[in-house]
Scaffold this active site. Sequence first.
Site, short mmCIF file in Angstrom:
data_model
loop_
_atom_site.label_atom_id
_atom_site.label_comp_id
_atom_site.label_asym_id
_atom_site.label_seq_id
_atom_site.Cartn_x
_atom_site.Cartn_y
_atom_site.Cartn_z
N ARG A 92 0.85 -1.64 -0.30
CA ARG A 92 0.06 -0.22 0.32
C ARG A 92 1.16 1.24 0.45
O ARG A 92 1.76 1.36 1.24
CB ARG A 92 -1.13 -0.13 1.58
CG ARG A 92 -2.07 0.99 1.55
CD ARG A 92 -2.92 1.35 0.49
NE ARG A 92 -3.44 2.40 1.11
CZ ARG A 92 -4.72 2.83 1.45
NH1 ARG A 92 -5.65 1.74 2.35
NH2 ARG A 92 -5.54 3.35 1.59
N ARG A 113 -5.84 0.88 -4.72
CA ARG A 113 -4.91 0.55 -3.64
C ARG A 113 -4.76 -1.00 -4.18
O ARG A 113 -4.86 -1.81 -3.80
CB ARG A 113 -5.24 1.05 -2.05
CG ARG A 113 -6.41 0.58 -1.63
CD ARG A 113 -7.88 0.89 -2.51
NE ARG A 113 -7.92 2.67 -1.51
CZ ARG A 113 -8.70 3.18 -1.28
NH1 ARG A 113 -8.74 2.36 0.08
NH2 ARG A 113 -8.57 4.27 -0.41
N ASP A 150 -6.26 -2.34 1.33
CA ASP A 150 -7.43 -1.48 2.76
C ASP A 150 -7.76 -2.24 3.38
O ASP A 150 -8.28 -3.12 3.00
CB ASP A 150 -8.42 -0.49 1.38
CG ASP A 150 -8.30 0.50 2.59
OD1 ASP A 150 -7.94 1.32 3.47
OD2 ASP A 150 -10.25 0.84 2.86
N ASP A 182 -10.36 -1.63 6.37
CA ASP A 182 -10.48 -0.42 7.77
C ASP A 182 -11.29 -0.70 8.97
O ASP A 182 -12.01 -2.91 8.38
CB ASP A 182 -12.09 -0.10 6.48
CG ASP A 182 -11.50 1.03 6.02
OD1 ASP A 182 -9.98 0.98 6.01
OD2 ASP A 182 -11.82 0.99 4.89
C1 X6L Z 1 -19.36 11.04 -2.62
C2 X6L Z 1 -18.15 10.97 -2.17
C3 X6L Z 1 -19.81 9.71 -3.06
C4 X6L Z 1 -17.51 10.83 -1.79
C5 X6L Z 1 -19.28 8.88 -2.40
C6 X6L Z 1 -17.79 7.07 -1.22
C7 X6L Z 1 -15.76 8.39 -0.74
C8 X6L Z 1 -16.33 5.78 -0.41
C9 X6L Z 1 -14.66 7.56 -0.72
C10 X6L Z 1 -17.90 9.12 -1.89
C11 X6L Z 1 -16.73 8.50 -1.13
C12 X6L Z 1 -15.85 5.76 -0.21
C13 X6L Z 1 -13.78 1.09 -1.65
C14 X6L Z 1 -14.16 1.87 -3.13
C15 X6L Z 1 -13.12 3.07 -1.68
C16 X6L Z 1 -13.87 0.31 -1.43
C17 X6L Z 1 -15.99 0.02 -3.53
C18 X6L Z 1 -14.43 5.31 0.05
C19 X6L Z 1 -12.64 5.64 0.66
N1 X6L Z 1 -12.50 2.12 -0.85
N2 X6L Z 1 -15.13 1.12 -3.56
N3 X6L Z 1 -13.85 2.76 -2.60
N4 X6L Z 1 -14.83 -0.56 -2.40
N5 X6L Z 1 -16.52 -0.50 -4.12
O1 X6L Z 1 -13.24 -0.89 -1.26
O2 X6L Z 1 -15.08 4.16 0.59
S1 X6L Z 1 -12.17 4.68 -1.40
MG MG Z 2 -11.87 2.13 3.34
MG MG Z 3 -8.36 2.25 5.12
#
Ligand code: X6L
Ligand code: MG
Ligand code: MG
Length: 170
Positions: free
Chosen positions: A90, A99, A102, A104
């Site tokens: 990472r 990445r 991850d 969490d």
């Molecule tokens: C508006 C603004 C709407 C931000 C959504 C959603 C931000 C998810 C961060 C958001 C927003 C995240 C994963 C991911 C990420 C994962 C899938 C996050 C952090 N991690 N998509 N996107 N799986 N499918 O593990 O969760 S980045």
């Molecule tokens: Mg995450």
């Molecule tokens: Mg994280």
Amino acid sequence: MRKNATPVTPAYLGLGSNLGDRARYLSEAIRLLRRLAGIRVTAVSQVYDTTPVGVVGQPNYLNLVAGIETELPAAQLLTACQGIEQALGRTRDVRWGPRTLDIDILCYGDLVSTNAALTLPHPRLAERAFVLVPLATLAPDLTIGEKTVRELAALTDRTGVRECPENGIG
Ligand code: X6L
Ligand code: MG
Ligand code: MG
């Protein structure tokens, strides 16, 4: 006779990977978690192929949820998870970007923490189908705030979450 046993706390971890050999990163992460002192992996969900959320245009993720029992305090569990992320390549670059791995902490017992370094339960858990769908298979009766995971999962749009046919990471 056993005395002064360290308390064991049930916790749930959300794992995701969207770079390289995603399934391999997830299985290596579970293997490393199992090797850590103070952590017992009690359950691993199926693996789901999921549409990226937050930053579009990045590769799909593989996501799963693991149930653990741990003797580590929450802050040490976080450090342990970050160590595994580092060990599996990472890099800290684009926020919400791709990445290799991850991890969490979704929840740690009943602990509610507003600490900026570790907010618990995970603040976006209730909105994330890629977490709720696998978590609901392991812990439908777990409560997050006012609702059960079963209720939250029923409310979520799961169109971006597909169970992988070749499954089982153990
Ligand atoms: C508006 C603004 C709407 C931000 C959504 C959603 C931000 C998810 C961060 C958001 C927003 C995240 C994963 C991911 C990420 C994962 C899938 C996050 C952090 N991690 N998509 N996107 N799986 N499918 O593990 O969760 S980045
Ligand atoms: Mg995450
Ligand atoms: Mg994280």
